[in-house]
Design an enzyme around this catalytic site. Structure first.
Site, PDB file in Angstrom:
ATOM      1  N   ASP A 284      40.989  22.242  45.148  1.00 13.18           N
ATOM      2  CA  ASP A 284      41.355  22.936  46.363  1.00 13.18           C
ATOM      3  C   ASP A 284      42.342  21.915  47.115  1.00 13.18           C
ATOM      4  O   ASP A 284      42.422  20.879  46.884  1.00 13.18           O
ATOM      5  CB  ASP A 284      40.325  23.548  47.163  1.00 13.18           C
TER       6      ASP A 284
ATOM      7  N   TYR B  11      54.327  39.167  45.663  1.00 13.29           N
ATOM      8  CA  TYR B  11      52.996  38.829  45.408  1.00 13.29           C
ATOM      9  C   TYR B  11      52.299  39.741  44.201  1.00 13.29           C
ATOM     10  O   TYR B  11      51.778  39.274  43.357  1.00 13.29           O
ATOM     11  CB  TYR B  11      51.981  39.201  46.551  1.00 13.29           C
TER      12      TYR B  11
ATOM     13  N   LYS C  16      50.979  38.771  40.463  1.00  8.83           N
ATOM     14  CA  LYS C  16      49.650  39.009  39.961  1.00  8.83           C
ATOM     15  C   LYS C  16      49.872  39.987  38.617  1.00  8.83           C
ATOM     16  O   LYS C  16      49.031  39.940  37.779  1.00  8.83           O
ATOM     17  CB  LYS C  16      48.964  40.037  41.061  1.00  8.83           C
TER      18      LYS C  16
END
Lengths: 262, 110
Positions: free
Chosen positions: A32, A157, A161
């Protein structure tokens, strides 16, 4: 038990996935920006290469699973970041550690979105991602769009995806032939830092997507509802599953697209 | 025999194993021609998938090519038969590996 790598494991779905995998006795490497076992920016080429190098050093015997969960919403105001993190941050990383996954017959789960079935994505961008794959060129294109327009942001977005889900469908057959299974989850709206920060039009869009299992209540799913499915997909128990896009949305997609059985 | 001529030969012979061998391990074949038929485009990634996919297409998919001809050292034209729907197609080797295998091939309607 196994060795797993999880991206975006410091919060939301990723954090729950880390927690569940650890509860089963697995070693988990959290990747992360902050608070990870590996802190790196998967939206950059250098960041990805650093992660790939560190994973090879930390798990030289191989990986049992890779969970690619890190992502940003289209409302983040930086569309090249959406492209680089959501799509290339997954596909380049997965390919970079595929040798580690092959060593242990590993499993990959990538996080797509149930918005891919709603027809709001820029399919030309999705096609460029899957069929051309030139990160710089595609980032340059989306950099020319209105970065602050929520509808435009959402369309990019969804494109990332959608491309991610299609990438899973395209690579799963031949990766499986080498012992590595690849699946995706397509979550509905989940209570995360990302969805919690949505305002205005983006918030209205979230609320307009009813979740049948939450009928009469909140329009957000809890991270553990998604993490449980991810944990299953990267386990040995999901042995027969490969190339699946699993909608984990409480039935939103069934509600809106009941006739799409395949 | 160059790479495109070998491609024509294995396609005409419906030899899916030899076809897969022409590609690099991660090689891909994209065929846009089926878009005009009742089928979807073909996007086939990886040597094993090319083997499996064309085994199915040659055996059950009534897929074949005819009238094939090399145009140059990286392109061929032929009539592709997608289950009875004929398309004049051009196959292009877009990229090869150092060991001379196909890394990326696309097929488009002429």
């Amino acid at each position: 038990m196994g060795v797993y790598a999880v991206t975006g494991g410091s919060s939301g779905i990723g954090a729950k996935t880390v927690e569940m995998l650890k509860a089963k006795g697995n070693q988990v490497i959290n990747i992360d920006l902050k608070g990870g076992d590996i802190c790196a920016n998967l939206a950059t080429v250098d960041g990805r290469n650093d992660v790939i190098r560190q994973l090879h050093a930390m798990a030289p015997e191989g990986l049992d699973g890779l969970v690619c969960n890190a992502g940003v919403s289209g409302a983040c105001g930086n569309l090249p970041l959406v492209v680089s993190l959501n799509y290339f941050g997954v596909t380049k990383l997965a390919k970079g550690v595929r040798d580690l996954l092959i060593k242990k017959g590993g499993r990959v789960s990538v996080t797509s979105s149930n918005t891919i079935s709603q027809g709001t994505g820029r399919m030309d961008i999705a096609d460029l991602l899957n069929n051309v794959g030139d990160e710089k060129m595609i980032c340059d294109i989306v950099a020319g769009l209105d970065q602050k327009n929520v509808t435009v942001g959402n369309s990019i977005y969804v494109a990332t995806k959608y491309a991610l889900a299609r990438w899973v469908r395209r690579v799963a057959p031949y990766w499986a032939a080498r012992g590595v299974r690849v699946n995706a989850v397509a979550p509905g709206n989940v209570r995360t830092a990302m969805t919690g920060a949505l305002e205005g039009g983006a918030r209205a869009a979230v609320n307009a997507l009813p979740i049948p299992t939450k009928f009469g209540g909140d329009a957000l799913m809890e991270p553990d509802e998604i993490a449980g499915v991810i944990t299953f997909l990267v386990s040995e128990e999901s042995l027969g599953m490969n190339g699946n896009i699993v909608f984990v949305d409480g039935g939103t997609d069934a509600l809106l697209n009941s006739e799409k059985v395949y | 025999m160059n790479l495109i001529e070998k491609y024509i030969e294995v396609m005409q012979n419906k030899d899916y194993e030899a076809l897969a061998e022409l590609f690099s391990p991660d090689g891909s074949l994209t065929d846009y021609c089926p878009k005009g038929t009742a089928q979807r485009e073909y996007h086939v990634y990886g040597q094993e998938a090319i083997n499996m996919f064309f085994r199915n297409k040659f055996t059950f998919g009534r897929f074949s090519i005819s009238e094939a001809q090399a145009i140059n050292d990286h392109q061929a034209k032929y009539v592709a038969n997608y289950g009875g729907y004929l398309v004049m197609a051009i196959a292009t080797i877009r990229r090869t590996t150092e060991d001379g295998r196909i890394e990326r091939m696309s097929v488009r309607p002429k």
